[in-house]
Motif scaffolding. Structure first.
Motif, PDB file in Angstrom:
ATOM      1  N   GLU A   1       0.841  -1.231  -0.219  1.00  0.00           N
ATOM      2  CA  GLU A   1       0.066  -0.132   0.088  1.00  0.00           C
ATOM      3  C   GLU A   1       1.063   1.299   0.138  1.00  0.00           C
ATOM      4  OE1 GLU A   1      -3.469   2.257   2.616  1.00  0.00           O
ATOM      5  OE2 GLU A   1      -2.753   0.169   3.077  1.00  0.00           O
ATOM      6  N   ASP A   2       2.015   1.237   1.070  1.00  0.00           N
ATOM      7  CA  ASP A   2       2.507   2.324   1.020  1.00  0.00           C
ATOM      8  C   ASP A   2       3.544   2.475  -0.580  1.00  0.00           C
ATOM      9  OD1 ASP A   2       2.107   2.729   3.471  1.00  0.00           O
ATOM     10  OD2 ASP A   2       4.181   1.889   4.246  1.00  0.00           O
ATOM     11  N   HIS A   3       3.800   1.505  -1.251  1.00  0.00           N
ATOM     12  CA  HIS A   3       4.439   1.490  -2.416  1.00  0.00           C
ATOM     13  C   HIS A   3       3.547   1.982  -3.475  1.00  0.00           C
ATOM     14  CE1 HIS A   3       7.097   0.462  -5.442  1.00  0.00           C
ATOM     15  NE2 HIS A   3       6.355   0.061  -6.305  1.00  0.00           N
ATOM     16  N   LEU A   4       2.437   1.767  -3.515  1.00  0.00           N
ATOM     17  CA  LEU A   4       1.203   2.467  -4.473  1.00  0.00           C
ATOM     18  C   LEU A   4       0.969   3.828  -4.341  1.00  0.00           C
ATOM     19  CD1 LEU A   4      -1.064  -0.879  -4.532  1.00  0.00           C
ATOM     20  CD2 LEU A   4       0.573  -0.132  -6.234  1.00  0.00           C
ATOM     21  N   ARG A   5       0.552   3.982  -2.896  1.00  0.00           N
ATOM     22  CA  ARG A   5       0.231   5.421  -2.546  1.00  0.00           C
ATOM     23  C   ARG A   5       1.308   6.562  -2.873  1.00  0.00           C
ATOM     24  NH1 ARG A   5      -4.665   5.575  -0.479  1.00  0.00           N
ATOM     25  NH2 ARG A   5      -5.533   3.864   0.481  1.00  0.00           N
ATOM     26  N   ALA A   6       2.565   5.990  -2.674  1.00  0.00           N
ATOM     27  CA  ALA A   6       3.681   6.919  -2.966  1.00  0.00           C
ATOM     28  C   ALA A   6       3.597   7.444  -4.274  1.00  0.00           C
ATOM     29  CB  ALA A   6       4.941   6.418  -2.546  1.00  0.00           C
ATOM     30  N   GLN A   7       3.096   6.299  -5.378  1.00  0.00           N
ATOM     31  CA  GLN A   7       2.812   6.824  -6.689  1.00  0.00           C
ATOM     32  C   GLN A   7       1.725   7.576  -7.047  1.00  0.00           C
ATOM     33  OE1 GLN A   7       4.056   3.640  -9.661  1.00  0.00           O
ATOM     34  NE2 GLN A   7       3.761   2.404  -7.526  1.00  0.00           N
ATOM     35  N   LEU A   8       0.759   7.391  -6.363  1.00  0.00           N
ATOM     36  CA  LEU A   8      -0.411   7.921  -6.497  1.00  0.00           C
ATOM     37  C   LEU A   8      -0.605   9.118  -5.810  1.00  0.00           C
ATOM     38  CD1 LEU A   8      -2.838   4.658  -5.796  1.00  0.00           C
ATOM     39  CD2 LEU A   8      -2.112   5.556  -7.851  1.00  0.00           C
ATOM     40  N   ALA A   9       0.336   9.598  -4.846  1.00  0.00           N
ATOM     41  CA  ALA A   9       0.174  10.839  -4.296  1.00  0.00           C
ATOM     42  C   ALA A   9       1.305  11.897  -4.958  1.00  0.00           C
ATOM     43  CB  ALA A   9       0.688  10.824  -2.784  1.00  0.00           C
ATOM     44  N   GLY A  10       2.173  11.366  -5.892  1.00  0.00           N
ATOM     45  CA  GLY A  10       3.153  12.031  -6.553  1.00  0.00           C
ATOM     46  C   GLY A  10       2.379  12.888  -7.790  1.00  0.00           C
ATOM     47  N   ASP A  11       3.312  13.398  -8.798  1.00  0.00           N
ATOM     48  CA  ASP A  11       2.932  14.335  -9.726  1.00  0.00           C
ATOM     49  C   ASP A  11       2.573  13.630 -10.818  1.00  0.00           C
ATOM     50  OD1 ASP A  11       5.392  13.358 -10.599  1.00  0.00           O
ATOM     51  OD2 ASP A  11       6.438  15.546 -10.298  1.00  0.00           O
ATOM     52  N   GLY A  12       2.548  12.189 -10.908  1.00  0.00           N
ATOM     53  CA  GLY A  12       2.179  11.663 -12.270  1.00  0.00           C
ATOM     54  C   GLY A  12       3.375  11.116 -12.918  1.00  0.00           C
ATOM     55  N   ARG A  13       4.383  11.012 -12.842  1.00  0.00           N
ATOM     56  CA  ARG A  13       5.741  10.780 -13.366  1.00  0.00           C
ATOM     57  C   ARG A  13       5.642   9.161 -13.262  1.00  0.00           C
ATOM     58  NH1 ARG A  13      10.831  14.232 -11.375  1.00  0.00           N
ATOM     59  NH2 ARG A  13       9.783  16.278 -11.149  1.00  0.00           N
ATOM     60  N   SER A  14       4.908   8.631 -12.608  1.00  0.00           N
ATOM     61  CA  SER A  14       4.710   6.951 -12.622  1.00  0.00           C
ATOM     62  C   SER A  14       3.391   6.660 -12.458  1.00  0.00           C
ATOM     63  CB  SER A  14       5.747   6.288 -11.758  1.00  0.00           C
ATOM     64  OG  SER A  14       5.434   5.017 -11.494  1.00  0.00           O
TER      65      SER A  14
END
Length: 283
Positions: free
Chosen positions: A150-163
């Motif tokens: 979950e942490d791994h996914l949310r780190a991406q989802l909370a970012g600026d969309g680079r991944s």
């Protein structure tokens, strides 16, 4: 930088282990703190206008419709300004990966395939289950409680969309996990002559029964085609499987990627695999 691409057919394409974005390296063995420190994206300063846009109008970083926010890998400069013919609304400006969630399905020899941006509440159980498969855990290092995934996914989802983390849906059934990311802005770019808009892929085939029978190659080709079809500025799709992961390297070759070089990454010696737009109909 992006994880090691575990493998297309055999199983897991290494993803950044429990990190935010392009950082996590599936093959790492150091403490979590060290991994996070090494997994940051390139130190690029995004324009204030872009940050404001991402924060206010593209909450899911995928440019997707009903899907959850997107994750963090790397992206490039400012969003393209809406042209005079662009429809009004928050999606006037494209996100850094040209709205993966709107790419639609692709016909493949193994069925109809669709990249579905991840929604944590809906997709965490299945993705976490895959991460606890021994063959996957060895590369992604996200085995254990669902909180790690979950942490791994949310780190991406909370970012600026680079991944953008996505489920791979084959004939309507989730069977793989993907990360589509901006390789030119990822730490990977420190290790090869990156070009603007290079787009990277990480892949994990979930079921043991789906590995080793050509599915990975077919889907890698389909996803590379989706990237090239929907990202006109992207001239190359790249990946960096472990050099010693022969099945993975073979899957990329069978998918139309060429072996470009060997690169020394923090967690492995990798094979830099590239699928060129100019060669896509020849390989």
């Amino acid at each position: 930088m992006p994880p090691t691409d575990a493998s297309a057919d055999p199983g897991a394409v290494p993803v950044h282990p429990g990190c935010s974005g392009p950082s996590g390296h599936p093959g790492r063995t150091g403490p979590a703190e060290d991994i996070r420190d090494c997994e940051d994206t390139l130190d690029l300063r995004l324009p204030d206008e872009l940050l404001a846009l991402v924060a206010g109008t593209v909450p899911d970083a995928c440019g997707a419709d009903e899907r959850a926010p997107g994750r963090t890998h790397d992206r490039s400069g400012p969003l393209d300004p809406p042209g005079p013919s662009s429809p009004p609304g928050p999606l006037d400006a494209r996100d850094l990966l040209d709205q993966v969630g709107t790419w639609g399905p692709a016909k493949t020899p193994v069925g109809l395939f669709h990249l579905l941006p991840v929604h944590v509440e809906r997709d965490l159980p299945v993705i976490s289950g895959w991460m606890n498969d021994p063959g996957v855990a060895a590369f992604w290092q996200l085995a254990g409680s669902g909180a790690r995934t979950e942490d791994h996914l949310r780190a991406q989802l909370a970012g600026d969309g680079r991944s953008v983390p996505c489920l791979g849906m084959l004939d309507g059934t989730p069977m793989s996990y993907w990360e589509i990311y901006r390789a030119d802005l990822d730490p990977l770019a420190r290790h090869y002559p990156a070009r603007p808009h290079d787009t990277g892929v990480h892949l994990l085939v979930g079921d043991v029964a789906d590995r080793g029978r050509g599915l990975g190659s077919a889907l890698l080709r389909a996803v590379a085609d989706l990237v090239l079809d929907h990202r006109p500025a992207c001239a190359r799709v790249v990946a960096e499987p472990d050099l010693h992961n022969t099945p993975s390297v073979a899957a990329f070759l069978n998918a139309g990627f060429r072996y470009a070089s060997e690169v020394d990454l923090p967690a492995k010696r990798a094979a830099l695999m590239i699928r060129d737009r100019s060669l896509r109909h020849l390989m």
